[in-house]
Enzyme design. Structure first.
Site, short mmCIF file in Angstrom:
data_model
loop_
_atom_site.label_atom_id
_atom_site.label_comp_id
_atom_site.label_asym_id
_atom_site.label_seq_id
_atom_site.Cartn_x
_atom_site.Cartn_y
_atom_site.Cartn_z
CE LYS A 182 -4.57 1.02 1.52
NZ LYS A 182 -5.70 0.75 2.36
CE LYS A 204 -12.72 -9.85 -1.36
NZ LYS A 204 -12.40 -11.23 -0.98
CE LYS A 251 -4.56 -15.26 -5.78
NZ LYS A 251 -4.01 -14.78 -4.58
#
Ligand code: ADP
Ligand code: TRP
Length: 344
Positions: free
Chosen positions: A126, A208, A205
């Site tokens: 992140k 979500k 892959k």
């Protein structure tokens, strides 16, 4: 440097196999979650004492809509039981129903070097993308460590992405034990086999984050539409193709009977087929593969109160176990006074 142990706690005798894992309720379960994680958790429930929980405290670092979070936690429990998690064999509970774990998190936080967390990938990724990270995300592996240590888990089945966090857990447990005596049982990761990388509708892959998922329990008509839209290459009909590494074939292989898988491989090698045919076969294979689970899900949904009762029972059992471990930790580090046990 940590000093020598200050208490005379005797070494802990190794527990029998105790399996534990957690899964975040950040969306409805997709095929990647099932073949890459849930299926193995369910298989392991017969390998020994098993604890499985829905990691809602971890999910709070991403899901910020209370009604949605409540719904996702409930659905996760329903789905896990429908998929075969047997509450009479495994303890199924919700992470936040065991407040002992958050207290244990603090104790572990006091022995956790910043550098250890700075190296953890969820936070590092992140940060490297220039995104703001909160302390919840930064300390996520400490909460995860408490999750594992609170139940004296010996085996933690996880995907590749979580192995680093088990290392953090072992590290923190080792430091705490070195300082205060043998309080915690050191767990080992068990890498789930088989569904290492389930491909999504675009061949990457399934995840979500890539919006390429096919959910286990989505409406069959919606699922069919998604399957029919799976991307394929522009190979001409008559040209043979190697099935190995083809994502449509990989998905079919996960759900088809062995004889059908071999037939399909043959069809690829022979050529002369359209991808539409394969997609239709996949639609059917998926419907058959999850038919029993769908039936069980309908029964559970119709039985109001059943899931809440399972989770309440799971929470009672989980709290008893986590309470024992927390007591041990509190006594060892000097929080409990006058031999009065842990939380009195
Ligand atoms: P997502 O990538 O959709 O956010 P999660 O990170 O919540 O999925 O995954 C939960 C578990 O499911 C993880 O332990 C991970 O190993 C497994 N998993 C997720 N996607 C896949 C996939 N495409 N193939 C294999 N395993 C997967
Ligand atoms: N971090 C795990 C994941 O994202 C979920 C999790 C939370 C977990 N606590 C755990 C997994 C303890 C194993 C053990 O998939």
């Amino acid at each position: 440097m940590p000093s020598e142990p200050t208490t005379e706690t005797p070494p802990r005798s190794p527990a029998a196999t105790r399996v534990l894992s957690g899964i975040q309720p950040t969306g409805r379960f997709h095929w990647g979650n099932y073949f890459g994680a849930i299926r193995q958790y369910i298989e392991l429930q017969s390998a020994g004492d098993a604890y499985y929980f829905i990691a809602d405290l971890h999910a709070l670092t991403t899901v910020r809509d209370p009604a949605r979070l409540r719904g996702l936690v409930h659905d996760a429990a329903v789905d896990l039981v429908a998929l075969g998690l047997d509450p009479s064999r495994a303890t199924l509970f919700v992470q936040s129903d065991v407040p002992e774990v958050t207290e244990l998190t603090w104790l572990l936080m006091t022995v956790c070097p910043m550098g250890l967390l700075e190296r953890c990938h969820a936070y590092k990724d992140k940060k490297s993308r220039g995104l703001p990270a909160d302390a919840g995300l930064f300390t996520y592996p400490v909460l995860m460590s408490a999750d594992i240590l609170a139940y004296d888990a010996t085996v933690v089945p996880v995907g590749e992405d979580q192995v680093q966090h088990i290392e953090v857990c072992r590290d923190l447990a080792g430091t705490f034990n070195h300082l205060y005596g043998e309080v915690f049982t050191l767990p080992k990761p068990r890498l789930v086999e088989g569904g290492a990388r389930v491909p999504g509708t675009d061949g990457q892959k399934m995840s979500k984050s890539y919006e390429n998922t096919i959910e286990v329990f989505e409406d069959l008509a919606a699922q069919k539409k998604k399957i029919m839209r799976i991307t394929t290459d522009s190979r001409p009909m008559e040209q043979p193709k190697d099935p190995e590494g083809d994502h449509l074939f990989d998905l079919f292989s996960l759900m088809a009977a062995e004889a059908d898988r071999l037939k399909m491989a043959e069809l690829y090698r022979r050529g002369g087929f359209g991808y539409g045919e394969i997609k239709k076969a996949l639609v059917e294979a998926a419907a058959d593969f999850f038919a029993d689970a769908r039936r069980r899900r309908d029964e559970i949904v119709a039985d109001a109160g059943r899931i809440e009762a399972i989770l309440a029972d799971g929470a009672t059992r989980a709290r008893r176990q986590a309470g024992d471990v927390l007591d041990r930790a509190r006594v060892a580090c000097g929080l409990a006074r006058g031999g009065q046990g842990g939380r009195g």
